[in-house]
Scaffold this motif. Sequence first.
Motif, PDB file in Angstrom:
ATOM      1  N   ASN A  77       0.798  -1.229   0.000  1.00 59.08           N
ATOM      2  CA  ASN A  77       0.000   0.000   0.000  1.00 59.08           C
ATOM      3  C   ASN A  77       0.828   1.275   0.000  1.00 59.08           C
ATOM      4  O   ASN A  77       0.280   2.352   0.220  1.00 59.08           O
ATOM      5  CB  ASN A  77      -0.939   0.019   1.208  1.00 59.08           C
ATOM      6  N   SER A  78       2.151   1.174  -0.227  1.00 61.44           N
ATOM      7  CA  SER A  78       2.946   2.405  -0.209  1.00 61.44           C
ATOM      8  C   SER A  78       4.174   2.295  -1.104  1.00 61.44           C
ATOM      9  O   SER A  78       4.727   1.225  -1.317  1.00 61.44           O
ATOM     10  CB  SER A  78       3.357   2.780   1.220  1.00 61.44           C
ATOM     11  N   ILE A  79       4.559   3.468  -1.592  1.00 62.62           N
ATOM     12  CA  ILE A  79       5.712   3.599  -2.479  1.00 62.62           C
ATOM     13  C   ILE A  79       6.574   4.740  -1.955  1.00 62.62           C
ATOM     14  O   ILE A  79       6.062   5.790  -1.578  1.00 62.62           O
ATOM     15  CB  ILE A  79       5.258   3.922  -3.920  1.00 62.62           C
ATOM     16  N   ASP A  80       7.897   4.526  -1.931  1.00 59.51           N
ATOM     17  CA  ASP A  80       8.842   5.592  -1.638  1.00 59.51           C
ATOM     18  C   ASP A  80       9.144   6.267  -2.971  1.00 59.51           C
ATOM     19  O   ASP A  80       9.898   5.747  -3.789  1.00 59.51           O
ATOM     20  CB  ASP A  80      10.104   5.044  -0.978  1.00 59.51           C
ATOM     21  N   MET A  81       8.499   7.405  -3.194  1.00 57.90           N
ATOM     22  CA  MET A  81       8.480   8.063  -4.491  1.00 57.90           C
ATOM     23  C   MET A  81       9.767   8.846  -4.740  1.00 57.90           C
ATOM     24  O   MET A  81      10.206   9.629  -3.904  1.00 57.90           O
ATOM     25  CB  MET A  81       7.273   8.999  -4.544  1.00 57.90           C
ATOM     26  N   GLN A  82      10.357   8.630  -5.916  1.00 58.57           N
ATOM     27  CA  GLN A  82      11.543   9.370  -6.310  1.00 58.57           C
ATOM     28  C   GLN A  82      11.226  10.436  -7.363  1.00 58.57           C
ATOM     29  O   GLN A  82      11.979  11.385  -7.534  1.00 58.57           O
ATOM     30  CB  GLN A  82      12.593   8.402  -6.856  1.00 58.57           C
ATOM     31  N   PHE A  83      10.106  10.267  -8.054  1.00 56.03           N
ATOM     32  CA  PHE A  83       9.750  11.177  -9.136  1.00 56.03           C
ATOM     33  C   PHE A  83       8.259  11.022  -9.410  1.00 56.03           C
ATOM     34  O   PHE A  83       7.700   9.958  -9.177  1.00 56.03           O
ATOM     35  CB  PHE A  83      10.552  10.809 -10.400  1.00 56.03           C
TER      36      PHE A  83
END
Length: 115
Positions: A77-83
């Motif tokens: 349920n989560s993403i460590d967003m880079q862009f």
Amino acid sequence: MSLAAPRPRVTSSMLGDFIGSTVCLAGQVVEVDQVSRQWARIQTGEGTQVQCRVTLGDEFELVDGFVEVLGTVADKNSIDMQFYASLGNDFDLGAYDEAVRLSAQYPELFPQRSM
């Protein structure tokens, strides 16, 4: 991590299979943390809400509409967003998800490679 390297596009139901991997996911912005601006919540074409945490000390700019995020899957349920990239306010998430499912089902027709 090179932003030019090919990354698989996924639907929210695929996230659990990609924990620790860098992926692209599209959704509609439903909430941005107004205080720290370090995360946003998007709703995918499958109706699931995914939390996107900003990495590298940046802030998530206030954006509405649809986005595609690039980041590392932390959990289902989560993403460590880079862009992220704005997709505007008129985007068909259903068609996007169907294309992603078809590309996963028929990888020989949709190879993942750099141009």
